[in-house]
Scaffold this motif. Structure first.
Motif, PDB file in Angstrom:
ATOM      1  N   GLY A 247      50.981  32.153  25.000  1.00  0.00           N
ATOM      2  CA  GLY A 247      50.608  32.039  26.405  1.00  0.00           C
ATOM      3  C   GLY A 247      49.139  31.748  26.602  1.00  0.00           C
ATOM      4  N   ASP A 248      48.401  31.449  25.535  1.00  0.00           N
ATOM      5  CA  ASP A 248      46.945  31.328  25.615  1.00  0.00           C
ATOM      6  C   ASP A 248      46.531  29.974  26.186  1.00  0.00           C
ATOM      7  N   VAL A 249      46.174  29.995  27.467  1.00  0.00           N
ATOM      8  CA  VAL A 249      45.772  28.767  28.143  1.00  0.00           C
ATOM      9  C   VAL A 249      44.752  29.098  29.216  1.00  0.00           C
ATOM     10  N   ASP A 250      43.839  28.191  29.468  1.00  0.00           N
ATOM     11  CA  ASP A 250      42.922  28.294  30.601  1.00  0.00           C
ATOM     12  C   ASP A 250      42.817  26.905  31.230  1.00  0.00           C
ATOM     13  N   ASP A 251      41.964  26.767  32.239  1.00  0.00           N
ATOM     14  CA  ASP A 251      41.905  25.498  32.958  1.00  0.00           C
ATOM     15  C   ASP A 251      41.374  24.354  32.099  1.00  0.00           C
ATOM     16  N   ARG A 252      40.561  24.655  31.103  1.00  0.00           N
ATOM     17  CA  ARG A 252      40.097  23.599  30.184  1.00  0.00           C
ATOM     18  C   ARG A 252      41.281  23.006  29.430  1.00  0.00           C
ATOM     19  N   VAL A 253      42.093  23.867  28.847  1.00  0.00           N
ATOM     20  CA  VAL A 253      43.240  23.394  28.070  1.00  0.00           C
ATOM     21  C   VAL A 253      44.283  22.772  28.997  1.00  0.00           C
ATOM     22  N   ARG A 254      44.500  23.380  30.179  1.00  0.00           N
ATOM     23  CA  ARG A 254      45.458  22.813  31.139  1.00  0.00           C
ATOM     24  C   ARG A 254      45.065  21.386  31.516  1.00  0.00           C
ATOM     25  N   ALA A 255      43.769  21.169  31.741  1.00  0.00           N
ATOM     26  CA  ALA A 255      43.314  19.853  32.184  1.00  0.00           C
ATOM     27  C   ALA A 255      43.524  18.800  31.110  1.00  0.00           C
ATOM     28  N   ILE A 256      43.325  19.164  29.852  1.00  0.00           N
ATOM     29  CA  ILE A 256      43.575  18.210  28.767  1.00  0.00           C
ATOM     30  C   ILE A 256      45.064  17.918  28.659  1.00  0.00           C
ATOM     31  N   ALA A 257      45.882  18.967  28.722  1.00  0.00           N
ATOM     32  CA  ALA A 257      47.340  18.782  28.663  1.00  0.00           C
ATOM     33  C   ALA A 257      47.822  17.904  29.807  1.00  0.00           C
ATOM     34  N   TRP A 258      47.320  18.159  31.013  1.00  0.00           N
ATOM     35  CA  TRP A 258      47.745  17.394  32.191  1.00  0.00           C
ATOM     36  C   TRP A 258      47.404  15.922  32.025  1.00  0.00           C
ATOM     37  N   GLN A 259      46.183  15.637  31.549  1.00  0.00           N
ATOM     38  CA  GLN A 259      45.790  14.234  31.371  1.00  0.00           C
ATOM     39  C   GLN A 259      46.520  13.578  30.207  1.00  0.00           C
ATOM     40  N   MET A 260      47.113  14.388  29.337  1.00  0.00           N
ATOM     41  CA  MET A 260      47.956  13.835  28.281  1.00  0.00           C
ATOM     42  C   MET A 260      49.424  13.817  28.703  1.00  0.00           C
ATOM     43  N   GLY A 261      49.656  14.066  30.010  1.00  0.00           N
ATOM     44  CA  GLY A 261      50.982  13.873  30.582  1.00  0.00           C
ATOM     45  C   GLY A 261      51.858  15.090  30.646  1.00  0.00           C
ATOM     46  N   MET A 262      51.298  16.320  30.484  1.00  0.00           N
ATOM     47  CA  MET A 262      52.146  17.503  30.357  1.00  0.00           C
ATOM     48  C   MET A 262      51.771  18.610  31.334  1.00  0.00           C
ATOM     49  N   ARG A 263      52.784  19.193  31.938  1.00  0.00           N
ATOM     50  CA  ARG A 263      52.643  20.366  32.807  1.00  0.00           C
ATOM     51  C   ARG A 263      52.829  21.637  31.978  1.00  0.00           C
ATOM     52  N   THR A 264      52.076  22.683  32.302  1.00  0.00           N
ATOM     53  CA  THR A 264      52.138  23.940  31.563  1.00  0.00           C
ATOM     54  C   THR A 264      53.302  24.802  32.040  1.00  0.00           C
ATOM     55  N   ILE A 265      54.102  25.276  31.100  1.00  0.00           N
ATOM     56  CA  ILE A 265      55.214  26.183  31.390  1.00  0.00           C
ATOM     57  C   ILE A 265      54.987  27.490  30.637  1.00  0.00           C
ATOM     58  N   ILE A 266      55.008  28.604  31.356  1.00  0.00           N
ATOM     59  CA  ILE A 266      54.848  29.916  30.724  1.00  0.00           C
ATOM     60  C   ILE A 266      56.214  30.617  30.745  1.00  0.00           C
ATOM     61  N   TRP A 267      56.259  31.862  31.165  1.00  0.00           N
ATOM     62  CA  TRP A 267      57.492  32.636  31.295  1.00  0.00           C
ATOM     63  C   TRP A 267      57.194  33.861  32.128  1.00  0.00           C
ATOM     64  N   ASP A 268      58.221  34.516  32.649  1.00  0.00           N
ATOM     65  CA  ASP A 268      57.983  35.784  33.337  1.00  0.00           C
ATOM     66  C   ASP A 268      58.810  36.925  32.752  1.00  0.00           C
ATOM     67  N   GLU A 269      59.625  36.635  31.752  1.00  0.00           N
ATOM     68  CA  GLU A 269      60.331  37.683  31.007  1.00  0.00           C
ATOM     69  C   GLU A 269      60.206  37.361  29.516  1.00  0.00           C
ATOM     70  N   ASP A 270      59.845  38.367  28.708  1.00  0.00           N
ATOM     71  CA  ASP A 270      59.603  38.167  27.281  1.00  0.00           C
ATOM     72  C   ASP A 270      60.519  39.091  26.483  1.00  0.00           C
ATOM     73  N   THR A 271      61.360  38.519  25.638  1.00  0.00           N
ATOM     74  CA  THR A 271      62.259  39.333  24.824  1.00  0.00           C
ATOM     75  C   THR A 271      61.545  40.008  23.660  1.00  0.00           C
ATOM     76  N   ASN A 272      60.357  39.490  23.302  1.00  0.00           N
ATOM     77  CA  ASN A 272      59.643  39.981  22.107  1.00  0.00           C
ATOM     78  C   ASN A 272      60.518  39.896  20.848  1.00  0.00           C
ATOM     79  N   ASP A 273      61.469  38.977  20.861  1.00  0.00           N
ATOM     80  CA  ASP A 273      62.385  38.859  19.725  1.00  0.00           C
ATOM     81  C   ASP A 273      61.669  38.478  18.427  1.00  0.00           C
ATOM     82  N   TRP A 274      60.552  37.758  18.531  1.00  0.00           N
ATOM     83  CA  TRP A 274      59.811  37.327  17.353  1.00  0.00           C
ATOM     84  C   TRP A 274      59.351  38.524  16.502  1.00  0.00           C
TER      85      TRP A 274
END
Length: 463
Positions: free
Chosen positions: A275-302
């Motif tokens: 989940g490690d993202v901030d506006d710097r990383v978001r802006a690079i991802a967006w300009q490379m064509g991608m929207r950020t998707i997180i989550w609101d429920e975590d199974t912690n299955d890993w």
């Protein structure tokens, strides 16, 4: 598109009043700070720097229909150029001509100057010196912030708006048996999970690690043939805010390239590891064509015992699933749907996913993220038009179906600020501050909502 909006404008003040009423009813309370409109967002286009990448032959050119493939997968596929990629599971180099081309294409004046963070030897982030009260760069790892502080970036997608929806997602694929030394894991590698999903007529959103795609391109090919949705999960799974701007570009580029070559599609979505993202990383991802998707429920299955896993008792993870089911059934979870974090990581996570899916299907409307968000085009290839909850898309073009939209323009409605999220490495993150976490719903006029409002308006006129 301009013609459509001019026509809609001719409806005048009556439509404006109707749209205000509809937005209020849909969201139940007004947002304190509305999300940016689509027109305010930084314009993005299909990545030109991927145009020269030729996909392998035999891939679908639109959403597959009919019988879903099953059976064993080859460890390699003809035509996939493994030698063209950097070393797997390491930060890729930034001096290749391909990465340099992407760096040159980005408008760096639209990339906020957030500092590159530091990671500890145990993998945790150093958060000393960051002001979580003002949260200047919407740093999720510190505050769970999902609404960028700059108005030209869209809010992260992190939950399904409709109550009862379960956004089914799996990180870290494709699960490649050659990556693991434990023979016990091999039977659980792909296509095990994909075959199970097919047997239960279930689609999901997969967040792929580029290094795994190159190691197992046949699994990525199977996923697109199965009608599963693919998004980016970086090349080497790092804490992305610890990477320099150029390293962020390289992490994204090689993953996008590997997915396009193995599947023929270019994702418009990504999920940050941990989940490690901030506006710097978001802006690079967006300009490379991608929207950020997180989550609101975590199974912690890993974190369950398994290859690469931890020590979390499977009974605890079972308790998470049962708790979510009970909350929905007893009516305490009726505000919005959810996007749930699971993994195709090892035998433990895959077996847990398969254990609970049939029960989830009898309780929730289990769907991939694009479907619950009414995103008909999760890829830049617009001939892939997927069904959404607004209706089944049958056109070959997104613009031909006004009830659906694409990954860049689908804007979410924020759930209550009390929604608790945890990061992917198991540590509970700090609660979002009032400045960083929306406290109520927000509304945006999209093509879909305008279409619905026009229909309602004419219905009123006919009464």
């Amino acid at each position: 598109m301009v013609t459509k909006f001019l026509a809609i404008g001719l409806l005048g003040s009556a439509l404006v009043a109707l749209s205000d009423a509809a937005a209020t009813k849909a969201n139940q309370k007004a947002a304190t700070t509305p999300s940016p409109t689509v027109d305010a967002l930084l314009a993005v286009t299909s990545p030109a720097w991927l145009a020269s990448i030729t996909p392998i032959t035999g891939l679908p050119t639109e959403v597959p229909s009919g019988t879903v493939p099953t059976g064993a997968l080859a460890t390699s596929i003809p035509g996939f150029n493994v030698s063209a990629y950097p070393t797997g599971w390491k930060t890729p180099p930034i001096d290749s001509d391909e990465v340099k081309a992407v760096i040159s294409a980005i408008d760096w004046t639209k990339v906020p100057a957030a500092p590159t963070r530091t990671g500890k030897s145990n993998g945790d982030l150093v958060m000393t010196g960051y002001n979580e009260n003002t949260d200047p760069y919407c740093w999720w790892s510190d505050t769970n912030c999902v609404k960028p502080k700059v108005d030209y970036l869209p809010e992260d997608i992190y939950y399904c708006p409709r109550p009862g929806d379960w956004g089914l997602t799996y990180d870290d694929g494709p699960f490649n048996p050659s990556d693991f030394s434990k023979l016990s894991d091999s039977p659980w590698a792909e296509p095990n999970l994909y075959n199970f999903l097919a047997a239960h007529n279930q689609k999901a959103t997969l967040f792929y690690i580029g290094s795994n795609v190159v190691g197992f391109p046949a699994a990525a090919q199977r996923a697109i043939q199965d009608g599963l949705t693919i998004c980016v999960h970086t090349w080497s799974h790092p804490q992305m805010t610890t990477k320099s701007n150029d390293e962020v570009v390289a992490e994204f580029y090689w993953t996008l390239r590997s997915i396009k070559e193995s599947t023929g599609i270019t994702p418009r979505c990504w999920r940050p590891p941990y989940g490690d993202v901030d506006d710097r990383v978001r802006a690079i991802a967006w300009q490379m064509g991608m929207r950020t998707i997180i989550w609101d429920e975590d199974t912690n299955d890993w974190n369950m015992p398994g290859d690469g896993g931890g020590n979390l008792s499977p009974n605890t993870v079972d308790g998470y699933f049962q708790g979510w089911i009970d909350a929905y059934k007893n009516g305490t979870d009726k505000t919005n749907g959810h996007i749930v974090l699971e993994h195709e990581l090892n035998n433990a996570t895959v077996s847990m996913a398969e254990k609970w899916l049939p029960t989830l299907q009898t309780t929730f409307n289990v769907v991939p993220v694009h479907e619950c968000m009414n995103i008909s085009n999760p890829y830049w290839e617009d001939n892939f038009v997927y069904a959404t909850e607004n209706g089944t898309a049958s056109s070959s073009s997104a613009s031909a179906d006004p009830t659906t939209t694409d990954m860049s323009s689908a804007l979410s409605t924020a759930p209550p600020a009390s929604t608790e999220t945890s990061n992917e490495d198991g540590a509970l993150s700090a609660s979002a501050s009032a400045e960083s976490q929306p406290t109520s719903g927000s509304s945006v006029m999209t093509v879909s909502s305008l279409s619905a409002l026009m229909t309602a308006f004419f219905a009123v006129c006919l009464l």
